[in-house]
Design an enzyme around this catalytic site. Sequence first.
Site, mmCIF file in Angstrom:
data_model
loop_
_atom_site.group_PDB
_atom_site.id
_atom_site.type_symbol
_atom_site.label_atom_id
_atom_site.label_comp_id
_atom_site.label_asym_id
_atom_site.label_seq_id
_atom_site.Cartn_x
_atom_site.Cartn_y
_atom_site.Cartn_z
ATOM 1 N N ARG A 1 -8.303 4.025 -3.806
ATOM 2 C CA ARG A 1 -9.313 4.449 -2.840
ATOM 3 C C ARG A 1 -9.407 5.964 -2.729
ATOM 4 O O ARG A 1 -10.367 6.586 -3.156
ATOM 5 C CB ARG A 1 -8.974 3.785 -1.492
ATOM 6 C CG ARG A 1 -10.018 3.822 -0.421
ATOM 7 C CD ARG A 1 -9.458 3.187 0.834
ATOM 8 N NE ARG A 1 -8.226 3.835 1.251
ATOM 9 C CZ ARG A 1 -8.156 4.897 2.048
ATOM 10 N NH1 ARG A 1 -9.239 5.408 2.582
ATOM 11 N NH2 ARG A 1 -6.968 5.441 2.361
ATOM 12 N N SER B 1 -4.561 2.767 4.550
ATOM 13 C CA SER B 1 -4.732 2.169 3.233
ATOM 14 C C SER B 1 -4.744 0.641 3.339
ATOM 15 O O SER B 1 -5.560 -0.055 2.705
ATOM 16 C CB SER B 1 -3.596 2.631 2.308
ATOM 17 O OG SER B 1 -3.769 2.118 1.021
ATOM 18 N N LYS C 1 0.790 -1.228 0.000
ATOM 19 C CA LYS C 1 0.000 0.000 0.000
ATOM 20 C C LYS C 1 0.829 1.288 0.000
ATOM 21 O O LYS C 1 0.331 2.358 0.352
ATOM 22 C CB LYS C 1 -1.013 0.049 1.171
ATOM 23 C CG LYS C 1 -1.841 -1.181 1.373
ATOM 24 C CD LYS C 1 -2.322 -1.812 0.099
ATOM 25 C CE LYS C 1 -3.358 -1.012 -0.641
ATOM 26 N NZ LYS C 1 -3.631 -1.626 -1.977
ATOM 27 N N ALA C 2 2.077 1.183 -0.412
ATOM 28 C CA ALA C 2 2.943 2.360 -0.427
ATOM 29 C C ALA C 2 2.998 3.051 -1.785
ATOM 30 O O ALA C 2 3.732 4.024 -1.952
ATOM 31 C CB ALA C 2 4.348 1.960 0.013
ATOM 32 N N THR D 1 1.666 0.080 -7.294
ATOM 33 C CA THR D 1 1.027 0.026 -8.604
ATOM 34 C C THR D 1 1.310 1.308 -9.383
ATOM 35 O O THR D 1 1.558 1.290 -10.593
ATOM 36 C CB THR D 1 -0.497 -0.148 -8.423
ATOM 37 O OG1 THR D 1 -0.716 -1.127 -7.414
ATOM 38 C CG2 THR D 1 -1.163 -0.557 -9.712
ATOM 39 N N HIS E 1 7.027 -7.412 -2.313
ATOM 40 C CA HIS E 1 6.783 -6.765 -1.021
ATOM 41 C C HIS E 1 7.728 -7.328 0.042
ATOM 42 O O HIS E 1 7.543 -7.074 1.225
ATOM 43 C CB HIS E 1 5.343 -7.004 -0.562
ATOM 44 C CG HIS E 1 4.309 -6.202 -1.292
ATOM 45 N ND1 HIS E 1 4.497 -4.898 -1.664
ATOM 46 C CD2 HIS E 1 3.043 -6.525 -1.680
ATOM 47 C CE1 HIS E 1 3.400 -4.451 -2.265
ATOM 48 N NE2 HIS E 1 2.513 -5.420 -2.306
ATOM 49 N N ASP F 1 -6.925 10.201 -10.804
ATOM 50 C CA ASP F 1 -8.250 10.028 -11.427
ATOM 51 C C ASP F 1 -8.176 9.139 -12.668
ATOM 52 O O ASP F 1 -9.113 8.387 -12.955
ATOM 53 C CB ASP F 1 -8.843 11.386 -11.825
ATOM 54 C CG ASP F 1 -9.179 12.203 -10.598
ATOM 55 O OD1 ASP F 1 -9.276 11.610 -9.509
ATOM 56 O OD2 ASP F 1 -9.317 13.437 -10.729
ATOM 57 N N VAL G 1 -0.702 8.707 -15.246
ATOM 58 C CA VAL G 1 -0.626 8.095 -13.919
ATOM 59 C C VAL G 1 -1.277 8.931 -12.820
ATOM 60 O O VAL G 1 -1.223 8.584 -11.644
ATOM 61 C CB VAL G 1 0.839 7.753 -13.513
ATOM 62 C CG1 VAL G 1 1.504 6.888 -14.568
ATOM 63 C CG2 VAL G 1 1.659 9.008 -13.239
ATOM 64 N N GLN G 2 -1.892 10.019 -13.211
ATOM 65 C CA GLN G 2 -2.613 10.831 -12.240
ATOM 66 C C GLN G 2 -3.726 10.007 -11.607
ATOM 67 O O GLN G 2 -4.342 9.165 -12.293
ATOM 68 C CB GLN G 2 -3.242 11.970 -13.026
ATOM 69 C CG GLN G 2 -3.014 13.331 -12.472
ATOM 70 C CD GLN G 2 -4.258 14.148 -12.763
ATOM 71 O OE1 GLN G 2 -4.855 13.979 -13.824
ATOM 72 N NE2 GLN G 2 -4.645 14.973 -11.832
HETATM 73 P P1 A3P Z 1 -5.164 4.725 -0.693
HETATM 74 O O1 A3P Z 1 -5.756 3.458 -0.198
HETATM 75 O O2 A3P Z 1 -4.692 5.590 0.435
HETATM 76 O O3 A3P Z 1 -6.046 5.468 -1.621
HETATM 77 P P2 A3P Z 1 -0.259 -0.154 -3.709
HETATM 78 O O4 A3P Z 1 -0.277 -0.051 -5.183
HETATM 79 O O5 A3P Z 1 1.116 -0.243 -3.112
HETATM 80 O O6 A3P Z 1 -1.180 -1.216 -3.219
HETATM 81 O O7 A3P Z 1 -0.810 1.235 -3.123
HETATM 82 C C1 A3P Z 1 -2.156 1.611 -3.250
HETATM 83 C C2 A3P Z 1 -2.313 3.008 -2.718
HETATM 84 O O8 A3P Z 1 -1.695 3.929 -3.645
HETATM 85 C C3 A3P Z 1 -3.778 3.428 -2.602
HETATM 86 O O9 A3P Z 1 -3.837 4.354 -1.511
HETATM 87 C C4 A3P Z 1 -3.973 4.116 -3.935
HETATM 88 O O10 A3P Z 1 -5.099 4.955 -4.006
HETATM 89 C C5 A3P Z 1 -2.665 4.895 -4.038
HETATM 90 N N1 A3P Z 1 -2.382 5.376 -5.393
HETATM 91 C C6 A3P Z 1 -2.213 4.667 -6.513
HETATM 92 N N2 A3P Z 1 -2.031 5.473 -7.580
HETATM 93 C C7 A3P Z 1 -2.058 6.730 -7.093
HETATM 94 C C8 A3P Z 1 -1.934 8.026 -7.695
HETATM 95 N N3 A3P Z 1 -1.744 8.185 -8.998
HETATM 96 N N4 A3P Z 1 -2.020 9.102 -6.878
HETATM 97 C C9 A3P Z 1 -2.220 8.969 -5.560
HETATM 98 N N5 A3P Z 1 -2.357 7.771 -4.942
HETATM 99 C C10 A3P Z 1 -2.283 6.670 -5.700
#
Ligand code: A3P
Length: 309
Positions: free
Chosen positions: A271, A153, A61-62, A65, A123, A246, A243-244
């Site tokens: 999320r 997250s 969750k850092a 992706t 991970h 939205d 990669v923004q």
């Molecule tokens: P949140 O749950 O806080 O929204 P991972 O890919 O390591 O699982 O991380 C997922 C987290 O990265 C999620 O956080 C997700 O929304 C956030 N994330 C992915 N792409 C993003 C982007 N372009 N801008 C901001 N946050 C992003």
Amino acid sequence: MIIQVIGEIPDLLFTQKMDSIRPELFDFHGVSMSHYFTNNWENVQNFQARPDDIVIATYPKAGTTWVSYILDLLYFGQTAPERQTSIPIYERVPFLETARVASKKGKDLADKLPTSPRLIKTHFPIQFVPKSFWEQNCRIIYVARNAKDNVVSYYHFDRMNQAQPEPGDWNSFFHRFMEGKMVFGSWYDHVNGWWKKKQTYSNLHYMFFEDLLEDTGREIDKLCSFLGLSPSVEEKEIVAGKVQFDNIKKNSMVNYSTLSVMDYNISPFMRKGKVGDWRNHFTVAQNEEFDEDYKKKMKDHTLQFRTEI
Ligand code: A3P
């Protein structure tokens, strides 16, 4: 025909049984893990890296992706644009240690990747990384996120992902996080272990989720310089736009909506995408407890996180 069907049923039942049950956490070489990431341990440890492999390493969750997608676009966005619309990100950038019965094993996907370089996600805490990556002096990008947003997250992720252990309520999850009882272990050990490695291993680029959100273009520049890439200004702008948050959120090849273990009705994978959402979850008392505990665990003051930007 009947024989075929009968032959398939036990397999199907086995697969569903193995994968429909939320796993238990257990201690694995001193790190909390679930069997989905240890089942293929020997094969993963014997993974044969190539010198041009690029590893994206994170605590869950850092921003894994997000950075995976940036790299995939930087390397293959121009030369193989069809990848972006036809192959989900978890197949373009395999998750090395994943080994659920119903999915393709990450190690096998990585072995078969036709690209050069191969982009590989993990991970693992530093001590679990297969030795071949070090022997081949592979480039590694580590993405770290502040603990408070990371735990929030992770909580929502464990709620929606049936392949993760039962999260329980927020308060118990919050305490388990401080105890390191999460899949892939302690956040504190993870970020510190990788930070320490950076001091001796020069092919490691350590970056922060907060910096990436603050100025995506600047962080893409740093990535390019680390990787020896020199895309045009226009290409970099295209990548930054794609990669923004939205755009990622509605991109079905990146937002994990194609994986059935994830229940979007509970919470989407993409999320909130913010820094500071922890404020909507932490009580004042939890925040004080967390800060107190954090000071004890985070002794290396050269590693600093921002919980606001
Ligand atoms: P949140 O749950 O806080 O929204 P991972 O890919 O390591 O699982 O991380 C997922 C987290 O990265 C999620 O956080 C997700 O929304 C956030 N994330 C992915 N792409 C993003 C982007 N372009 N801008 C901001 N946050 C992003």
